[in-house]
Design an enzyme around this catalytic site. Structure first.
Site, mmCIF file in Angstrom:
data_model
loop_
_atom_site.group_PDB
_atom_site.id
_atom_site.type_symbol
_atom_site.label_atom_id
_atom_site.label_comp_id
_atom_site.label_asym_id
_atom_site.label_seq_id
_atom_site.Cartn_x
_atom_site.Cartn_y
_atom_site.Cartn_z
ATOM 1 N N GLY A 135 0.817 -1.203 0.000
ATOM 2 C CA GLY A 135 0.000 0.000 0.000
ATOM 3 C C GLY A 135 0.852 1.256 0.000
ATOM 4 O O GLY A 135 2.042 1.225 -0.322
ATOM 5 N N CYS A 136 0.253 2.364 0.374
ATOM 6 C CA CYS A 136 0.969 3.640 0.399
ATOM 7 C C CYS A 136 2.200 3.538 1.298
ATOM 8 O O CYS A 136 2.115 3.087 2.441
ATOM 9 C CB CYS A 136 0.037 4.735 0.917
ATOM 10 S SG CYS A 136 0.829 6.341 1.101
ATOM 11 N N PHE A 137 3.338 3.964 0.775
ATOM 12 C CA PHE A 137 4.574 3.789 1.541
ATOM 13 C C PHE A 137 4.673 4.684 2.768
ATOM 14 O O PHE A 137 5.496 4.455 3.645
ATOM 15 C CB PHE A 137 5.823 3.936 0.676
ATOM 16 C CG PHE A 137 5.856 5.080 -0.315
ATOM 17 C CD1 PHE A 137 5.185 6.272 -0.094
ATOM 18 C CD2 PHE A 137 6.593 4.950 -1.489
ATOM 19 C CE1 PHE A 137 5.252 7.316 -1.010
ATOM 20 C CE2 PHE A 137 6.665 5.993 -2.407
ATOM 21 C CZ PHE A 137 5.985 7.172 -2.172
#
Length: 234
Positions: A59-61
């Site tokens: 997912g979003c880092f």
């Protein structure tokens, strides 16, 4: 800081209109609940040695980096891109989902304090939901896929054995969709993405999706939790 669930829809609309979400937000929702899972049966022993590296995507880092910055034994975490070429390793291209890159994090850790298997246990339990295909929470696209990029055969064996172990014991309600692939390169993301959670704890996306992960880490893995996070600049 947490937002009441009745506010999440309004916050999501504001984020979309303002262009602040890193991905598409089809429905407002809080971060996934942590799943308590067993430790891997196959793991490396903790022995003194040089720092080792793990590269994972989930997912979003922003949130994945934030989680591991609070893990004891971790010395540095960078946000970046893996799976594609150097020419397309930049946020504008990756965010369109056509580069083969996944938003990833590179974790440098002390093998005397933290094992690769423990990194994966936190990854599957707290950092993301490994049963979501090409999405994570509000973000959709192959750039948000669940992916382990192994640096050597040992990491590959541990990752594949752990996925088989968790699937066989039905820890999750759905099958794990995490890809296990050889690490070819990791490209650090732009400077404004590094330490984003630390620098922006009141950002609505962080409040809704990522701060709960830090709370879950502290609750589920108290012995592994560190209050003071490490930063991208060691």
């Amino acid at each position: 800081m947490f937002l009441p669930s009745r506010w999440m829809g309004a916050v999501a609309i504001v984020l979309v209109l303002a262009g602040l979400c890193p991905g598409v937000l089809p429905a407002a929702r809080a971060a996934e609940e942590a799943v308590v899972i067993p430790a891997p049966l196959l793991d490396n022993p903790k022995v003194p040695g040089p720092l080792q590296t793990a590269v994972i995507a989930g997912g979003c880092f922003w949130g994945v980096q934030g989680v591991y910055q609070h893990v004891r034994g971790v010395r540095q975490v960078l946000s970046g891109y893996s799976g594609g070429t150097k020419a397309t390793a930049e946020y504008g291209a990756v965010s369109r989902g056509r580069t083969a890159h996944a938003e990833s994090v590179e974790i440098r850790f002390d093998p005397k304090e933290l094992s690769y298997g423990e990194i994966l246990q936190i990854y599957f339990s707290v950092a993301h939901d490994p049963t979501q295909l090409n999405r994570q929470g509000p973000d959709t696209g192959t750039q948000y896929r669940s992916n382990i990029f192994h640096a050597d055969d040992s990491q590959k064996r541990i990752a594949e054995a752990y996925i088989a172990q968790l699937d066989s014991t039905k820890v999750f309600r759905r099958a794990i969709v995490t890809r296990v692939e050889r690490l070819t390169a990791f490209y650090p993301a732009e400077a404004y993405h590094q330490d984003f959670l630390i620098k922006n704890p009141h950002h609505p996306y962080i409040v809704i999706n990522d701060l709960p992960k830090i709370g879950n880490l502290k609750r589920v893995f108290p012995a592994r939790y560190r209050e003071q996070p490490v930063t991208a600049q060691r």
